[in-house]
Design a protein around this motif. Sequence first.
Motif, PDB file in Angstrom:
ATOM      1  N   GLY A 108       0.797  -1.218   0.000  1.00  0.00           N
ATOM      2  CA  GLY A 108       0.000   0.000   0.000  1.00  0.00           C
ATOM      3  C   GLY A 108       0.830   1.267   0.000  1.00  0.00           C
ATOM      4  N   VAL A 109       2.102   1.170  -0.346  1.00  0.00           N
ATOM      5  CA  VAL A 109       2.986   2.342  -0.375  1.00  0.00           C
ATOM      6  C   VAL A 109       2.639   3.197  -1.588  1.00  0.00           C
ATOM      7  CG1 VAL A 109       5.375   3.109  -0.572  1.00  0.00           C
ATOM      8  CG2 VAL A 109       4.816   1.091   0.811  1.00  0.00           C
ATOM      9  N   ALA A 110       2.454   4.496  -1.380  1.00  0.00           N
ATOM     10  CA  ALA A 110       2.132   5.424  -2.470  1.00  0.00           C
ATOM     11  C   ALA A 110       3.420   5.940  -3.096  1.00  0.00           C
ATOM     12  CB  ALA A 110       1.303   6.589  -1.947  1.00  0.00           C
ATOM     13  N   GLY A 111       3.372   6.137  -4.414  1.00  0.00           N
ATOM     14  CA  GLY A 111       4.552   6.636  -5.106  1.00  0.00           C
ATOM     15  C   GLY A 111       4.206   7.185  -6.476  1.00  0.00           C
ATOM     16  N   VAL A 112       5.253   7.568  -7.204  1.00  0.00           N
ATOM     17  CA  VAL A 112       5.111   8.154  -8.534  1.00  0.00           C
ATOM     18  C   VAL A 112       5.997   7.380  -9.502  1.00  0.00           C
ATOM     19  CG1 VAL A 112       5.507  10.217  -9.937  1.00  0.00           C
ATOM     20  CG2 VAL A 112       4.607  10.449  -7.632  1.00  0.00           C
ATOM     21  N   VAL A 113       5.472   7.070 -10.685  1.00  0.00           N
ATOM     22  CA  VAL A 113       6.231   6.338 -11.692  1.00  0.00           C
ATOM     23  C   VAL A 113       7.316   7.235 -12.279  1.00  0.00           C
ATOM     24  CG1 VAL A 113       6.128   5.173 -13.928  1.00  0.00           C
ATOM     25  CG2 VAL A 113       4.268   4.876 -12.272  1.00  0.00           C
ATOM     26  N   VAL A 114       8.572   6.763 -12.243  1.00  0.00           N
ATOM     27  CA  VAL A 114       9.679   7.525 -12.813  1.00  0.00           C
ATOM     28  C   VAL A 114      10.286   6.828 -14.033  1.00  0.00           C
ATOM     29  CG1 VAL A 114      10.227   8.634 -10.627  1.00  0.00           C
ATOM     30  CG2 VAL A 114      11.389   6.514 -11.234  1.00  0.00           C
ATOM     31  N   ASP A 115       9.972   5.548 -14.238  1.00  0.00           N
ATOM     32  CA  ASP A 115      10.444   4.840 -15.429  1.00  0.00           C
ATOM     33  C   ASP A 115       9.729   3.494 -15.503  1.00  0.00           C
ATOM     34  OD1 ASP A 115      11.826   4.312 -17.740  1.00  0.00           O
ATOM     35  OD2 ASP A 115      13.818   4.694 -16.894  1.00  0.00           O
ATOM     36  N   VAL A 116       9.751   2.910 -16.701  1.00  0.00           N
ATOM     37  CA  VAL A 116       9.150   1.598 -16.926  1.00  0.00           C
ATOM     38  C   VAL A 116      10.130   0.783 -17.762  1.00  0.00           C
ATOM     39  CG1 VAL A 116       7.198   0.331 -17.882  1.00  0.00           C
ATOM     40  CG2 VAL A 116       6.831   2.598 -16.886  1.00  0.00           C
ATOM     41  N   ALA A 117      10.325  -0.468 -17.375  1.00  0.00           N
ATOM     42  CA  ALA A 117      11.250  -1.340 -18.096  1.00  0.00           C
ATOM     43  C   ALA A 117      10.489  -2.290 -19.005  1.00  0.00           C
ATOM     44  CB  ALA A 117      12.109  -2.134 -17.119  1.00  0.00           C
ATOM     45  N   MET A 118      11.056  -2.505 -20.197  1.00  0.00           N
ATOM     46  CA  MET A 118      10.540  -3.558 -21.066  1.00  0.00           C
ATOM     47  C   MET A 118      11.594  -4.655 -21.119  1.00  0.00           C
ATOM     48  SD  MET A 118      10.808  -1.823 -24.840  1.00  0.00           S
ATOM     49  CE  MET A 118      12.392  -1.501 -25.646  1.00  0.00           C
ATOM     50  N   GLU A 119      11.099  -5.884 -21.229  1.00  0.00           N
ATOM     51  CA  GLU A 119      11.998  -7.032 -21.136  1.00  0.00           C
ATOM     52  C   GLU A 119      11.695  -8.010 -22.259  1.00  0.00           C
ATOM     53  OE1 GLU A 119      13.647  -9.877 -17.530  1.00  0.00           O
ATOM     54  OE2 GLU A 119      12.422  -8.093 -17.140  1.00  0.00           O
ATOM     55  N   ALA A 120      12.758  -8.592 -22.807  1.00  0.00           N
ATOM     56  CA  ALA A 120      12.614  -9.518 -23.929  1.00  0.00           C
ATOM     57  C   ALA A 120      12.480 -10.946 -23.426  1.00  0.00           C
ATOM     58  CB  ALA A 120      13.811  -9.404 -24.857  1.00  0.00           C
ATOM     59  N   THR A 128       7.648  -5.148 -17.882  1.00  0.00           N
ATOM     60  CA  THR A 128       7.770  -6.091 -16.772  1.00  0.00           C
ATOM     61  C   THR A 128       8.005  -5.434 -15.423  1.00  0.00           C
ATOM     62  OG1 THR A 128      10.133  -6.301 -17.247  1.00  0.00           O
ATOM     63  CG2 THR A 128       8.637  -7.941 -18.231  1.00  0.00           C
ATOM     64  N   ARG A 129       8.724  -4.321 -15.403  1.00  0.00           N
ATOM     65  CA  ARG A 129       9.073  -3.698 -14.131  1.00  0.00           C
ATOM     66  C   ARG A 129       8.781  -2.202 -14.190  1.00  0.00           C
ATOM     67  NH1 ARG A 129      11.876  -7.092 -10.844  1.00  0.00           N
ATOM     68  NH2 ARG A 129      12.714  -5.414  -9.567  1.00  0.00           N
ATOM     69  N   VAL A 130       8.490  -1.657 -13.009  1.00  0.00           N
ATOM     70  CA  VAL A 130       8.172  -0.234 -12.895  1.00  0.00           C
ATOM     71  C   VAL A 130       9.047   0.374 -11.813  1.00  0.00           C
ATOM     72  CG1 VAL A 130       6.348   1.469 -12.522  1.00  0.00           C
ATOM     73  CG2 VAL A 130       5.781  -0.762 -13.511  1.00  0.00           C
ATOM     74  N   ALA A 131       9.690   1.489 -12.148  1.00  0.00           N
ATOM     75  CA  ALA A 131      10.467   2.227 -11.151  1.00  0.00           C
ATOM     76  C   ALA A 131       9.545   3.260 -10.510  1.00  0.00           C
ATOM     77  CB  ALA A 131      11.664   2.912 -11.804  1.00  0.00           C
ATOM     78  N   VAL A 132       9.345   3.117  -9.207  1.00  0.00           N
ATOM     79  CA  VAL A 132       8.410   3.976  -8.477  1.00  0.00           C
ATOM     80  C   VAL A 132       9.169   4.697  -7.373  1.00  0.00           C
ATOM     81  CG1 VAL A 132       6.317   4.052  -7.062  1.00  0.00           C
ATOM     82  CG2 VAL A 132       6.483   2.431  -8.983  1.00  0.00           C
ATOM     83  N   ARG A 133       9.049   6.028  -7.378  1.00  0.00           N
ATOM     84  CA  ARG A 133       9.642   6.835  -6.315  1.00  0.00           C
ATOM     85  C   ARG A 133       8.613   6.990  -5.202  1.00  0.00           C
ATOM     86  NH1 ARG A 133      14.716   8.218  -5.319  1.00  0.00           N
ATOM     87  NH2 ARG A 133      14.993   8.858  -7.495  1.00  0.00           N
ATOM     88  N   THR A 140      11.601  18.378   1.241  1.00  0.00           N
ATOM     89  CA  THR A 140      13.054  18.356   1.426  1.00  0.00           C
ATOM     90  C   THR A 140      13.636  16.955   1.373  1.00  0.00           C
ATOM     91  OG1 THR A 140      12.729  18.303   3.825  1.00  0.00           O
ATOM     92  CG2 THR A 140      13.028  20.466   2.796  1.00  0.00           C
ATOM     93  N   ARG A 141      12.799  15.977   1.165  1.00  0.00           N
ATOM     94  CA  ARG A 141      13.314  14.606   1.198  1.00  0.00           C
ATOM     95  C   ARG A 141      12.754  13.810   0.023  1.00  0.00           C
ATOM     96  NH1 ARG A 141      11.618   9.984   5.562  1.00  0.00           N
ATOM     97  NH2 ARG A 141      12.708   8.246   4.562  1.00  0.00           N
ATOM     98  N   ARG A 142      13.633  13.146  -0.696  1.00  0.00           N
ATOM     99  CA  ARG A 142      13.202  12.283  -1.790  1.00  0.00           C
ATOM    100  C   ARG A 142      12.922  10.890  -1.245  1.00  0.00           C
ATOM    101  NH1 ARG A 142      16.883  12.348  -6.926  1.00  0.00           N
ATOM    102  NH2 ARG A 142      14.926  11.653  -7.854  1.00  0.00           N
ATOM    103  N   GLY A 143      11.829  10.312  -1.713  1.00  0.00           N
ATOM    104  CA  GLY A 143      11.466   8.989  -1.239  1.00  0.00           C
ATOM    105  C   GLY A 143      12.342   7.905  -1.833  1.00  0.00           C
TER     106      GLY A 143
END
Length: 428
Positions: A108-120, A128-133, A140-143
């Motif tokens: 249930g952690v809230a975040g923001v999508v910063v990138d998405v990976a595609m996989e062969a 396949t994977r999502v980078a979530v901040r 003043t603090r980055r998650g």
Amino acid sequence: MSTPTRVYIARLAGVAVYDPNGDQVGRVRDAVARLRATKHPPEVVGLVAEMPMRRRIFLSINRITSIDSGAVVLGTGTLNLRRFEKRPNELLVLQELLDRRVQIHPEGVAGVVVDVAMEATRDEWTLTRVAVREHTGRLTRRGNLHQIEWDRVRGLSGIADNRGTANLLAVLDEMRPADLANALQDLPDERRNEIAAAFDDERLANVLSELPEHDQVEVLAALGRERAADVLEQMDPDDAADLLGALPPPEQDVLLDLMEPDEADPVRQLLKYTPGTAGSVMTSEPVILPPDATVAEALARIREPQLSPAVAAQVFVARAPMTTPTGRYLGIVHFQRLLREPPADLLGGVVVNDIDPLRPVTPLPEITRRMATYDLVAMPVIDRSSRLVGAVTVDDVLDHLLPRDWRDRDARPSAPVATTEASDSADG
């Protein structure tokens, strides 16, 4: 396919696309994924590449022989130059997912999508994977950054609410204003206005100048009057006058009154000229120096990075004052002449005035004919008192000779399919 098995798509933005001969044919702008009715992650079917003249086309993933963060290489075959149009079951990964607010399941952690990976895999590419901040709620603090499986992220489908702009802005940051304006036209109106408002005033001014007139008006209206006036101050006076000319006179007056007087005055003057004349298309801020300025001073002036190539191609020489309308206009010195003369020589000794200047009422066809006859990239405009009031540059002429909707992507005809050494598919 000679490529990593996992590629993060935001890192591909702006990467050059090459044909098998090593010739660049465009740059990557996004990835296209096909949504599935099952719970399987979307399948990546291709990339969107931007070609010369701002045309965006589809590159089938099956015809790409190499893909990484340094270059994308195409195989032999046919390059489909038909303009890309997204289908209802497709997803533009960067445009639609970056900055989307999501939740990591089951935590249930809230975040923001910063990138998405595609996989062969053996026969396809999938998201396949999502980078979530992680969202901390503190400026003043980055998650923490989480890289997690696609099926553990909630909120990737459907309408995105309360999206930010930071990550999409980072992807767009290196693009030229003309290319950025083209990218903004692909966004829904609300998202386009949101992204435009996040630019600083100077960047937005440059982008606005490259947008179609109707988009300019809509973005300006969405900014609010105070911010709109600030952006107009950063625009070249002729571009600001063109934009204001598309607004009702009462709105023009309100925005001009909100601008600083020294920024608004040249714009007001340009708005007085009849459309289709030298006065209506000229820039009121060419490079102007007195006759006792040296060649070295002139060269230093035209090296200033904010000057466009057409404006920096020559120096106009006039008596004081040096702002338009100047004192008596004396002539012009082209940059090639400056390069040939000793740096200490005075401009008054090398100035030429063998071509009659334009008048503010000179019509556009006459301007075009004279510039073509003498192979000029700019011509002076003087008033009845022989004072320099501005200069018409070749980009001003082209901008007004082309159809009014030439910047509008939707108004441009589709190109035919061309056979080249690059490859593509009609799947997009």
